[in-house]
Scaffold this motif. Structure first.
Motif, short mmCIF file in Angstrom:
data_model
loop_
_atom_site.label_atom_id
_atom_site.label_comp_id
_atom_site.label_asym_id
_atom_site.label_seq_id
_atom_site.Cartn_x
_atom_site.Cartn_y
_atom_site.Cartn_z
N LEU E 13 1.70 -3.72 -8.75
CA LEU E 13 0.91 -3.19 -7.64
C LEU E 13 -0.41 -3.94 -7.65
N ASN E 60 9.76 6.22 -9.12
CA ASN E 60 8.77 7.06 -8.44
C ASN E 60 8.37 6.40 -7.11
N TRP E 62 5.94 4.60 -6.18
CA TRP E 62 5.49 3.20 -6.21
C TRP E 62 6.65 2.25 -6.44
N ARG E 86 5.98 3.35 -15.65
CA ARG E 86 4.95 2.90 -14.69
C ARG E 86 5.19 1.49 -14.22
N ILE E 87 4.58 1.18 -13.07
CA ILE E 87 4.53 -0.18 -12.59
C ILE E 87 3.18 -0.74 -13.03
N VAL E 89 -0.29 -2.73 -12.84
CA VAL E 89 -1.27 -2.78 -11.75
C VAL E 89 -2.23 -3.93 -12.01
N ASN E 109 2.76 -1.48 -21.01
CA ASN E 109 3.74 -0.40 -20.94
C ASN E 109 4.42 -0.25 -19.60
#
Lengths: 341, 341, 341, 341, 341, 341
Positions: E13, E60, E62, E86-87, E89, E109
Motif C-alpha cells: 500500500l 482483509n 486492503w 498485513r500488507i 505499507v 511482517n
C-alpha cells in the motif's frame, strides 16, 4: 463606451483530470468551459473592451452554467441562442515532459453544431460592434455552421465591422480538402488572419521551405514566406504567425510575427514553463485584437499579443485571466516573476 | 465454479457534483460509472457469483476505463463489444431534505444505443449461464437495442437460462405507449419481473386501487393486486414489488413484496438515512437474483434483496459495495450500526 | 497552576476514507491520530488542565508528527519515549444508516506494544500529577504493556495519584479469559471505573438481568445492578456506566449513570445525529475526569461528561475539540443548535 | 422587461471550514460571498426579476471577484461603488446535532462601512425600480451607513419605490438601545417588515406573551400579537414573521406568518434536514418580495417565501440556487424528494 | 493468445502526501499500490501481454482492494495467495529541486514476507508462461521469501521459462554481505539481468573504474565494464544497465545500455521533468521484457525500455499507464509534447 | 539545554489559492500562518534550539489556531499576548513562469499593530535568551510597534542578548523616508544585519555601483560594497547579503555573502525550481542564526543559511520544514535529489 468585439463559435464543457492524472486514474474531473472564440471574447473583456460571444446552448443546467461563467468574465451573453440537445464536451489530460497533453472530444450533435440561420440575428448582433472574430473550428462543426459563419461574415462586412480569423485546423472535424474549400470561400471577408505554419499547410497547402517545427531552430524567412503567400492569395490585410517551439509538454518557446502586407514585426521570444497549454493560441488572438483596436503600433500589438499569450500558459483553464497592466509589465521587460506584494 | 449471471444494457459515465452542490456551483465532478444492468452484475459478483456484463463501449479512454472499473469489481467483461462514438453520460445533483436529487442525461447516440445485432454472439455469451437480467431501459434506448434485447431473450429461453426484468420506465427515452407495446413483446420471455406500482401503471396501465405513493401509508393490498395482475397478464413466474416511501430526499422507508403466483412474502421495512439513492433499485434486483439462485427461501430472498438494497443507500456511487456477510447481518436483525472493530 | 492528568497507552495513526467511502473506493485517506488515553489527555487539556500523555513512538516522521499534533492540542509530550519500529495504524470506514462504521487495525509490533519498563520513569512522570488514566486496551497490547501498566498503577497509588480506568474490551487483542485475569490484578488500584454493560460482561462476566442493548428500551435497574457488582467486587470508589442506544450508524441516544457507592446520578439523554462516532467514549472519560477534578458535584460531573461526549459526536477525528463553555451551554439546556454569531 | 428590485448593504467574503471541521482543524476554507441584502438580490434574479445590489467594494482582486460572482448570478452590479481598503470577512463553522454553527466576523473598516453619501447616486439607482430592500445590518455597520440607508429610504419613498426591511438584529454590531433608536427613524419609510420574535424584542422591545423559542411548541397567538404591535407602532403595511423551531443544528422546523394589517396568513410547516443554515432568512425575504411583486395572493406569497427558504436550507452557500418551478413544486405539495430524472 | 509473463514479489500500500507536502503537513494521503514486480506485471499487461502477479495478501479489505486494482490493470491475480496479517505499507514524500523524495517503509511482517512454500504452486503458475521476473527485493524480504524465490527460479528453468532479475539493492532490508551471498545462489537461473552501477557494487562488489554517479558526466566505458563483469561472473545472457543522472529531484537525465554478451546497444538520452520518480526503474524492466518477448531488435528493445520509462516519470503512481503506441511515438523521435487532439 | 532565540513581530493568517489559481478562480483557500519573525522562530526550533515567538493575537479561534500551529512546530508561545480585534491576513496567488506570485495584504488594525508596551514584559521574555531577531516589518506596522521594537532592542542589549535584523522593506507599510528614519534609530542595537541590495537602497539609500538585479549576472563587488557601507554606517558586526536572481517565477538562482567587517564569505549558488517562494528569505535568516549560534565557522554559517533557504523553496507554506541533517547533506554537496529510501 468600451469597444465591442463579437466572436462566434462553439464553447464546450471542459473536463480535466486533476494534476497530471491520466483518464484511467481520475476519480474527479475539474470543470471549466472553453472554446476558441469564447476564449477571445473573455480576453478582450478582461482588457476592458466589451466581448460579446455568440453561440447556441441547450436550455439545461449546463447551458445556464456556461452563460453564468461567461457573464462572470464580463462577456455579453445576450445573443446566445438557447435550445438543442447538448453542449459539446472535451476531456483534457495534462501532459508533462515527453508525454503530450491529450484532448478527447465528445462534441457531435451539440446545439451550436445543429444551429440554424434563424438562431442568430446578425444585424442586431453587430450593432455597435467594431470587430468580428471566428476560427476555423466554427465552419468545421457542420455545414449549417459553415453557412452561419458565412452569413455572419457577409453581414459584418456590410456593416463595416473588421473581421479576423484564426485558421485552427482540426483534423477530427474535417479533412484538409473540405477545409480548404470552405475556408477559401470565407477568406474574402477576413481582414486579419492568424495562423501557424502547420495550419497554413493543412488548410491551404501553403508551405514554407525547409523549416522544422518539432525540433531545431525556426527560420524566420520560412514564416515570412508563408505570411506573404497568405496575403497574396486571399487579400487579407494582416497576417499573424505564431511561432511555437515545443521542447516538451512542460517547456515551450513562444513568439510571433506580424505582417501588414509591407513590413514584418517580430516579437520577443519567451521560454515558458507550462501550467496550462490549452487556450494558449486563443489568448494570442485576444491580445492581438485588443491591441490593434486599442491603437497600439504594429510592433507593440504583436508584443502585447505574445506577452498576453505567454502569461496564459501560466493560468489554469481556457480563459486568460490577466490584466492589461500585467501584460504591459511583461512587454516592458519584467519577466522575472518576482513576488508582487 | 460460481454461477454465471449475464446482464445486458447501457453503462454510462456518471458525473456527480460534490457534496450537495448544484451544477451551477460545481468546480469539479466526481467520476463513477453506472447503469441498471451493470449495477446488477456488480452486485452478484460482489456476492461471489460470476456477473457478466454485456454492452458496447467506444474504443477510447473512457471505454477502457469503464471496462477497467467493471473488472475491478470482478465482473466479466469479455463480451463487451468495442466501437461506436461515445459512452453515454449522466450528471447527478444530490438532493437533501425537500430538494430532490436530479439526474440529467446526455446519452443519445451512445455506442450501445447504436449497436447492431452483429455486436453480440448470444450463444457464446450464454454458455454456462444460469440467469439473464435486463431492464426496461435497454429496449428503450433505440429500436436496434430493443431488437438486440429480444434476440437475447429468445436465445436465453432456448438455452434454458432464467430471465429477469426490472420494468424501470424512463419517460425521457420513450412514451408509455411505445413502452407498453415493446415491453409486451418481451414479457413472454421473462420469469421474474421486478416493478414498482408507478412503472406498472406507466408501462402496462396496471393500477392498484386507492393507494398513494408520494405521501401517506401504503396499503399492501394494492400492491398485491398489481402483482397478481402482472402474473396473470404475462405469465411471469414471480413478481417483486418494491415499496419505497419517500419522506424526503434524505429519508426513505424501504420494503418489498414477492409474489410467486401463489403466496406473498413481505419483507421487513427499513427507515433509511440516505447517502446515495441512485442505484438503489438495481441493488434490490442484484440481491434478489443472488438469493434466488443461491437457493434462499422466498421469504429469505425478499429479505436479502431488501437488506442489500437498504445498505446500498449508504454507499456512494451506483455500485453496491457490500458483502453477503453484511447483508445477512442486517437481515438477521442487526441494523444498530454499532462500530465493527 | 493547572491540574496535571497523566494518561498512558497507545496512540495510532488513524487513516479514514473520505465521506462515506468504503476502502474499496478510497483514492485518499484522511490523516488523524487517536487512541483512548491520548483522547482523554486532549480533552482535559482542552478544558484547561494539563493533560500529559505517556507512550512510546518510533523515531521517524510519523512519531514526530504525532507528537506535534499532541503538542498542538496543548498536551504535554515530554514523557513520550522514542524508539521501536512503528506506530500502530487503524483504518476507519464511516458508516451511515444501517451500515456500521468499521475499524480495521494494523497495530501489532508497535513501539508501545513492545516498550519495556526502562522506557518510563513513573516517579518523574507522576510528579505533581493528580490523576492517572488508562484503559483496558493498554494491558491488552502485550504482556510487557500489562506489566508497564501495573507498574504505573502501583507508583500512582504510592504517590497519591487518583486512578481511573475505562474497561474498553477489545476482542481482537485478547480473550475474555485473559482480560478477566489481567484486569482483575489491576482493579485494586482503580478509584474510578468507566464501563458499559457489554464490557463488564466480557471482561468480568458481570451481567445485568434482562436488558437488551441492540434494540428496545434500556432498563436503569439493570445498569445499577452492574455498577453495584463492580463496586462490590473490586472496591472501586466510583463507577460510571455509559448508556448508548444505537438506533443506526447515523443516530444514537446517549446518556450515562454515575454510582458513588451510595447514590446513583443519571444524566439527561441526548438524541444525536452522528458526524464521527469514534472517540465518543473517550470524550466521556475526559469530561468525567475534568469535572470530578474541577470539583463539580456528582450530578453535574455526569452531566458534563455526557454533554461533552454528546458534542464529540459532532466533531471529526478522535479528539474532542470543544470548550468548557460549550459543554456547559449544552448541560444548561441549549441543544437547539442555533447559529452562534 | 423584468421588474427591478434594489437592495443595499454589505456583502462579505465568506470563508467556511470544510464539512463539519472546527477552525482548529481546517487546512482549507471554502470561498463564498454572502450578505443579507446581496442574498435577496440573488434570489429575485434567480426567479427572473432584475436584482440590483448596491454596496461599496475595494478596488482589488476580492472586490473584482465578488462582483464577478454577483454578475454570474444575474445580479446587476453597475451601482457598486469601488474604493476603500477591504471587504469584510466572516468565517463559518458548520455545526451538527447539538453543536451550533458559529459565525466569526472580521468586518470592521470594510469599504461599505466607511462609504460616504457621495458613493451612491440614489436617483439613478432607483430609476425604473419597483422595490427597495435592506436589513437591520446596514444601519448597524456605522453611523455613515445608517445615514446612507436613511437617504436611500427617503429617495425610494419619493420615487414611489416600495420599501422592505428585515430587522436582523446583530448584537456584535450595536446595542439594543442604539438599534431601537436608529431603526425607529427608518421605520416610517418601510412598507413590508420581516422579523422574528427575538429581533422584535431586541430592537423594539416588542414581546409576545408566554412563548418559548428555544424549545417547546410555538403559539401562533404570540406571533400574531407581535405582528400587530409592529403594524400599530410603525404603520408598516405588512409584517412577515418567521417561525423557526431549532430542534438541533441538523434539524429545524420552519414556517411563517404574514399579516397585512387585517388578516393573518400562515404557511405550511416544514421539517428540514439542514445542509446550510446561513442565508436561510434572506431566502425567505427574497421569496416574499418576488411573490408579492409577481402578484401572488397573500397566502401564496407566504407559502412561496417559506418553500423557497425551506429549499435554501439544502443548498450550500448564502445564495439560494433554486428556480420558481422548484419552489412551486414544493408549495404544491411535493416534498418527497424523489429523484428527478 | 497473448504471451504470459509471471512476476513474483511484494506489493505494498503506497500512501503519498499530496503535492510536495512533507509528512508533517499532511492531512490526507493519496492511496496507490506498488512494488517492483507488480509494476512490471502492470507494464506488460498494459502493452497487451498477460502479466500475472504472484504474491500473498491478507484476507482483509486492503488485500481485496489491492487485487481489485491489479485486476483493473488487466493483471492476472488468480495465483495470489491470501492470508497472513498485513500488507506492507510505504509512505512517499515527493521531493522537488534540491530536496529529495523520501520513502519510509513499514513493511515488516507482511503476508508475503512470512509466506511459506505451500502458498505457491509453481507448476501451475508457470503453465503457459514465457517469462519470469523478480527483483532483488523478493529474496531480501526474509529467508522464507528467498527460499520461495529460489524454488520459483528452479521450476521456471525446468519448465523452460526465461528468467529476468532486477538487482534493486535495498539497504534497509539486508546487508551487502547477505545480499551478495543470497543473490549469487540465484544468479545461475537468470537470463536477463537489470542493474545500475551502484547496485552491482553493493550486491556483488563489481565496480567500474573512475566514474561518478551523483555529479559530472557518465563514462560509457565504465558501464560496459560492469556489464561485462556481470556476464562473465554469472553467465547471464543479457545485462541491461540503466544510466540515471540526477540533476535534481525535479530533473533527471535517463538512458540505458544493453549488453548481449557480444555487443553493446546504447539508447537515446532523455532530459526529464519529473512528475513521479517512484517506479521509474520498474517501468524500464517492464518495457524491456515486453520488447524482447515481442521480438524487437536489441537496439529497439533498449530504446523501447528507456522511452517507456521516460514516460513513466510523467505518470503519477507506481504503475506506468502508457500504451505501446505512445512509447513507440517517443522512440520514433516525438518528444515535443505537442497537444494530441 | 537548548539555546533560546527570541523573535518579535507579526504573524498572519496566510490564505493561498490552490495550485496556480488566480483569486478569481478560487473556490477554496489553503490555510497556513506566516510572518518573517515567526518563520525564523520555527526554523531555529526545527534545528533543535528553542525558538520563542513574541506577538499579540486576538482571543478568538484564529488566535488559538495560530498558537496551536506554532506549538506544533515546537516554538515557545508563552509570551504571546492575547487581545485586540483581529489577526492580519494575507492572500497568496502562486505565480509560474513569467507570471509573478502576488501577495495581497489585509493586515491593518491587527492585534500586534495596535499592541501597547504593557503587552510585553521584555525582562521576562529575554530571560535565558541568547539571540533576539526582528525584521523591518515590525517597526513598519505602526508607531506603537516601532516603539515596542525599540524597547525590546534596548532590553536585549542590556541583558547581553545578541540582536539581528532583516531589513525587509515593505512599501505598502511605510515610505522610504519613514523607514530610513525609524530604522536608523534601531540600527545601533543590531549585531547582525540581513539585507539585499534593493532593501539597502530603499531604506538607507545605500547603493552599489552598476549592478542589475532583474536580469543579467550579478557582480560580487557591488554587493561587497553595500555590505561595507552598512558596517561603516551603523557599526553592525556582520552583514549578510542575499543574492537572488529571479529568472522567472518558477526558477531562481540563490546565493549569499557574509561580511564580518573584515572578510567576505560567499556561498555556493543554487539553481532552484520553486515550489513556494514565500518565506524563502526568512529561512535564510533562521539558518544563519542557528549556524552562528551553534558555532559553525563563518563560511559554514553562510553555506548553512543558503542551503537551508534553498530547501525552503521546495516546501509549501511559510515554515521551513527541514532538519539539520538535510541542510548539511545539501551543504555537503548532495543536491542530486535522489530518492531517500
Amino acid at each position: 463606451m468600451s469597444k465591442k468585439v463579437v466572436t462566434f463559435g462553439e464553447i464546450m464543457l471542459r473536463l480535466q483530470t486533476p494534476s497530471y492524472q491520466r483518464i484511467s486514474q481520475a476519480k474527479s474531473l475539474e470543470v471549466e468551459f472553453g472554446g476558441g472564440e469564447a476564449n477571445v471574447a473573455v480576453s478582450v473583456s478582461n482588457y476592458g473592451m466589451q466581448g460579446c460571444f455568440v453561440t447556441k446552448l441547450p436550455d439545461n443546467a449546463w447551458g445556464d452554467k456556461c452563460i453564468s461563467e461567461l457573464r462572470a468574465m464580463n462577456v455579453c451573453t445576450k445573443h446566445i441562442a438557447r435550445g438543442g440537445d447538448r453542449i459539446g464536451v472535451y476531456f483534457v489530460e495534462k501532459g508533462a515532459s515527453q508525454r503530450a497533453s491529450t484532448v478527447l472530444y465528445d462534441r457531435a450533435n451539440s446545439a451550436i453544431a445543429l444551429a440554424s440561420a434563424d438562431d442568430f440575428n446578425w444585424e442586431e448582433i453587430f450593432e455597435g460592434a467594431e470587430w468580428f472574430h471566428w476560427t476555423g473550428i466554427t465552419p468545421a462543426l457542420s455545414d449549417a455552421s459553415a453557412a452561419n459563419c458565412l452569413m455572419a461574415c457577409k453581414k459584418a462586412k456590410e456593416m463595416g465591422v473588421k473581421v479576423s480569423c484564426d485558421l485552427n485546423f482540426r483534423k477530427k472535424l474535417w479533412t484538409s480538402e473540405k477545409a480548404g474549400k470552405v475556408m477559401s470561400e470565407l477568406m474574402p471577408y477576413v481582414d486579419v488572419l492568424i495562423a501557424n505554419e502547420e495550419d497554413a499547410e493543412k488548410v491551404f497547402g501553403i508551405k514554407a521551405s525547409a523549416t522544422n517545427i518539432t525540433g531545431g531552430e525556426l527560420s524566420d524567412e520560412g514564416y515570412k514566406d508563408v505570411a506573404k503567400q497568405l496575403v497574396e492569395k486571399f487579400g487579407v490585410k494582416m497576417v499573424a504567425i505564431t511561432l511555437r517551439e515545443s521542447i516538451s509538454a512542460s517547456v515551450n518557446n513562444w513568439a510571433a510575427l506580424l505582417y501588414d502586407g509591407k513590413d514584418f514585426f517580430k516579437s520577443k521570444k519567451y521560454n515558458i514553463q507550462i501550467v496550462d497549454r490549452v487556450g494558449g493560441g486563443d489568448s494570442f488572438g485576444g491580445g492581438l485584437i485588443y491591441a490593434l483596436l486599442a491603437g497600439y503600433s504594429n510592433q507593440d500589438s504583436i508584443e502585447f499579443a505574445v506577452a498576453a499569450s505567454c502569461l496564459k500558459h501560466s493560468i489554469e483553464g481556457d480563459f486568460n485571466r490577466v490584466s492589461v497592466k500585467e501584460v504591459e509589465a511583461l512587454m516592458g521587460g519584467d519577466g522575472s516573476g518576482r513576488v508582487q506584494r
